[in-house]
Design an enzyme around this catalytic site. Structure first.
Site, PDB file in Angstrom:
ATOM      1  N   HIS A 197       0.844  -1.198   0.000  1.00 46.39           N
ATOM      2  CA  HIS A 197       0.000   0.000   0.000  1.00 46.39           C
ATOM      3  C   HIS A 197       0.879   1.248   0.000  1.00 46.39           C
ATOM      4  O   HIS A 197       1.396   1.658   1.037  1.00 46.39           O
ATOM      5  CB  HIS A 197      -0.916  -0.002   1.223  1.00 46.39           C
ATOM      6  CG  HIS A 197      -2.116   0.888   1.080  1.00 46.39           C
ATOM      7  ND1 HIS A 197      -2.163   1.939   0.190  1.00 46.39           N
ATOM      8  CD2 HIS A 197      -3.321   0.894   1.718  1.00 46.39           C
ATOM      9  CE1 HIS A 197      -3.340   2.541   0.278  1.00 46.39           C
ATOM     10  NE2 HIS A 197      -4.057   1.932   1.200  1.00 46.39           N
TER      11      HIS A 197
ATOM     12  N   HIS B 288      -2.886   6.728  -0.653  1.00 48.35           N
ATOM     13  CA  HIS B 288      -3.785   7.263   0.374  1.00 48.35           C
ATOM     14  C   HIS B 288      -3.081   7.969   1.526  1.00 48.35           C
ATOM     15  O   HIS B 288      -3.647   8.114   2.607  1.00 48.35           O
ATOM     16  CB  HIS B 288      -4.698   6.156   0.920  1.00 48.35           C
ATOM     17  CG  HIS B 288      -5.547   5.542  -0.139  1.00 48.35           C
ATOM     18  ND1 HIS B 288      -6.271   4.376   0.052  1.00 48.35           N
ATOM     19  CD2 HIS B 288      -5.790   5.914  -1.432  1.00 48.35           C
ATOM     20  CE1 HIS B 288      -6.911   4.066  -1.067  1.00 48.35           C
ATOM     21  NE2 HIS B 288      -6.633   4.994  -1.974  1.00 48.35           N
TER      22      HIS B 288
ATOM     23  N   TYR C 254      -0.559   7.002   3.339  1.00 46.79           N
ATOM     24  CA  TYR C 254       0.043   6.172   4.376  1.00 46.79           C
ATOM     25  C   TYR C 254       1.568   6.220   4.256  1.00 46.79           C
ATOM     26  O   TYR C 254       2.118   6.938   3.412  1.00 46.79           O
ATOM     27  CB  TYR C 254      -0.505   4.748   4.291  1.00 46.79           C
ATOM     28  CG  TYR C 254      -1.976   4.646   4.635  1.00 46.79           C
ATOM     29  CD1 TYR C 254      -2.470   5.142   5.840  1.00 46.79           C
ATOM     30  CD2 TYR C 254      -2.881   4.072   3.750  1.00 46.79           C
ATOM     31  CE1 TYR C 254      -3.817   5.061   6.150  1.00 46.79           C
ATOM     32  CE2 TYR C 254      -4.237   3.981   4.054  1.00 46.79           C
ATOM     33  CZ  TYR C 254      -4.697   4.481   5.259  1.00 46.79           C
ATOM     34  OH  TYR C 254      -6.038   4.405   5.576  1.00 46.79           O
TER      35      TYR C 254
END
Length: 646
Positions: free
Chosen positions: A169, A172, A174
């Site tokens: 990931h 977003h 992060y």
């Protein structure tokens, strides 16, 4: 319609998928408190696999227990002890010829200290997220190197458990995205500076996974095509990152957008149309040769097929679509599109998770509760049940009762089904609510439910049915405050306006109350050429609204010239004017107004229900008739009450 591309097999690396449907990562909080895959989580994902999904990507999975706890009850891949339950999850998905990836994540600065034992949150640099409000500390070079090893170990755990691949990931906002972004990475060591330096953390993770798990183990990377934050990642830089990842051997790029500071680009409110950000995936598709997954607010099968036909993407991400209907894939493949219960983009799901509760869906009460409510018992025996009210609670109760082989008779006082949802579909950009109503009508027709419109049954008419039970889902009535002048002709309610009973055009209109219904009605009135003011007695507009929905709405209202007055109370209605009081100072003022629209809530009218309880042994009060709430609460009320009726 035949969906040639949607149901064609596809490949990610050496892995073959049966179709192009991907369920992207969505937080569920269904894991056990230990971080293991619980039976509830396994049932949740298995139902989507059985429903026709080609690839499931799990929710964010923890690789670091020190600073990387993203949510309570988060899936964990930080230790080999998590392998057995992950293996059980993989087997459950594989039973249905579907594949599964584990998404590895670290929240970085988009976190709260309370989730990591009160310690200070961490980031590439000490740059605070305005959405969080906590200053992170900068990770040391040694700590970053340690996190690389933890991501790699997470992939090893996934591979050991029989998981088909991993997704890193990097979107977003992060931790990995924070390293990639020039806004949040101000480091001067090897992990900062140029784009190459900012990509190094991610590069080392990818290289480490390929070395530890082998070149044939699929690795997807989720990146933002655009962060939609000033100074953050933009498309041009995202394309360079994708090309670099391709050279490193990454097997797939999953294109998303946004950070917590631009959260409506991640999980869009109801006003956003399908495909509003499809240009991001299209550009990515032109930049790399490896497959691209697109997160494009895809709701309908024909739209998904169009993206594939246009060459916009290789795989379509259907997250909330499969939360709302786990059989989305099967229904589309079999030409049963009308049966698909379509996501209405209400954000109920993410709001529940962000409030540290398990995932829920407004239009699918079984979501996350697949074990608790497996199949409804078919024990109705043809017994008649009267359902009074054709709003969401009444329609859902009738549907479940019919599945149980009762014989529901649904009464609706208006000439259309939908209740408050139908009225709520009338303001601008709320047409997705009609998808829900149309689907419910279709299901009731399929189940041969006796629906009686423009029908408000009397006690005698109900007695004539000799019902086994009576469900009261007659909604609630608008609250009218007892203030001077409230009975004047200029005063009406939002129900009067949205139903068309009262028409207001080219006037000075004041909406009293700034809940989402009041704000939506204000936009509706502004579109009719009115000069609109919204009055709210609490300190801020939309005090109980979910913030992303509120931001979306207020942004549009300001563009429409709607005036928003907080800390203001209506104390009197005069001819052509209203008297307002400042809630803080007590000072009063007079404002000209041609129309006053009340939107200060609703109250259940229980008088008929009490009368029914005297006449029938089984009376169930559901939806707003019991406790006013949102669509999700109404659906849940109707579903559960009908499911457990004995």
């Amino acid at each position: 319609m035949k969906y040639e591309k949607l149901f064609a097999a596809g490949e990610i690396g050496r892995l073959t998928l049966k179709n192009r449907i991907v369920m992207p990562a969505m937080g569920t909080s269904l894991a056990a408190a230990s971080g293991e895959a619980s039976d509830e989580m396994i049932a949740f994902y298995e139902e989507r696999a059985a429903g026709g999904c080609g690839l499931i990507i799990t929710e964010i999975t923890r690789v670091d227990n020190e600073t990387g706890v993203g949510t309570p009850n988060q899936l964990n891949a930080s230790d080999l002890l998590f392998v057995p339950r992950l293996e059980k999850l993989a087997r459950a998905v594989h039973r249905h010829d579907s594949k599964i990836f584990l998404q590895l994540q670290h929240p970085g600065r988009q976190n709260h200290g309370r989730l990591i034992g009160g310690k200070q949150i961490v980031a590439p640099s000490a740059v605070m997220s305005s959405a969080i409000g906590e200053m992170p500390r900068e990770l040391s070079t040694e700590e970053v190197e340690g996190l690389v090893r933890k991501f790699v170990f997470g992939a090893v755990i996934a591979q050991t458990a029989g998981i088909d691949g991993v997704e890193i990931h990097g979107a977003h906002g992060y931790l990995i995205g924070q390293f990639l972004s020039p806004l949040t990475n101000l480091r001067t060591d090897k992990y900062g500076g140029s784009l190459e330096g900012r990509m190094l953390f991610l590069s080392e993770i990818v290289q480490g996974i390929k070395l530890a798990c082998g070149a044939g183990f699929p690795v997807s990377v989720r990146i933002d095509g655009d962060e939609f934050v000033p100074g953050g990642i933009v498309l041009e830089e995202a394309l360079l990152t994708a090309k670099h990842l391709e050279q490193l051997g990454v097997d797939c790029i999953n294109v998303s957008a946004g950070t917590y500071e631009s959260s409506n680009a991640i999980i869009e409110p109801i006003s956003y149309p399908q495909g509003w950000k499809k240009h991001l995936a299209a550009a990515m598709k032109q930049a790399v040769q490896i497959p691209v997954i697109a997160c494009d607010v895809i709701r309908k099968p024909d739209f998904a097929e169009s993206l594939l036909q246009e060459g916009n993407t290789d795989f379509v991400a259907l997250g909330r679509a499969q939360l709302a209907d786990p059989e989305w894939g099967n229904k589309a493949a079999e030409g049963r599109e009308a049966e698909i219960r379509t996501c209405i983009s209400c954000l109920y799901c993410i709001q529940e998770v962000m409030e540290c509760k398990v995932i829920k869906c407004a239009v699918n009460a079984r979501a996350g509760r697949e074990l608790e409510f497996a199949e409804p018992p078919r024990d109705g025996g043809g017994k008649v049940i009267a359902v009074i009210g054709g709003g969401p609670a009444g329609m859902e109760a009738a549907r479940i009762l019919a599945l149980r082989e009762f014989r529901p008779v649904l009464f609706e006082a208006r000439d259309v089904l939908g209740g408050s949802v139908e009225l709520g579909s009338r303001p601008p950009l709320k047409e997705k609510l009609n998808w829900f109503i149309a689907n419910m009508q279709h299901q009731l027709e399929q189940l041969n439910v006796d629906v009686r419109l423009s029908a408000k049954p009397t006690l005698e008419q109900l007695k004539a049915l000799n019902p086994y039970a009576v469900f009261v889902a007659a909604g609630a009535r608008p609250i009218v405050p007892g203030i001077p002048g409230v009975d004047k002709a200029a005063v009406c309610t939002v129900v009067d306006v949205l139903s068309g009973a009262v028409e207001i055009k080219n006037k000075r209109a004041v909406v009293i109350g700034s809940g989402m219904t009041g704000l939506e009605t204000a936009e509706y009135l502004a579109d009719l050429g009115n000069q609109v003011t919204v009055v709210e007695m609490q300190k801020r507009v939309g005090p109980d609204a979910y913030l992303p929905n509120l931001i979306d709405m207020v942004t549009r209202l300001k563009k429409s010239g709607v005036e928003l007055l907080a800390s203001t109370k209506l104390v009197e209605v005069q001819d052509g004017a209203i008297v307002l009081e400042n809630s803080a100072t007590g000072e009063t003022s007079v404002r000209e107004a041609d129309a006053v629209v009340l939107s200060i809530g609703v109250a259940p009218d229980r008088s008929f229900a009490e009368e029914l309880k005297q006449a029938f042994p089984k009376v169930k009060v559901i939806g707003d008739a019991g406790k006013p709430g949102r669509i999700g609460q109404a659906i849940q009320s109707g579903f559960e009450t009908a499911f457990v009726l004995n």
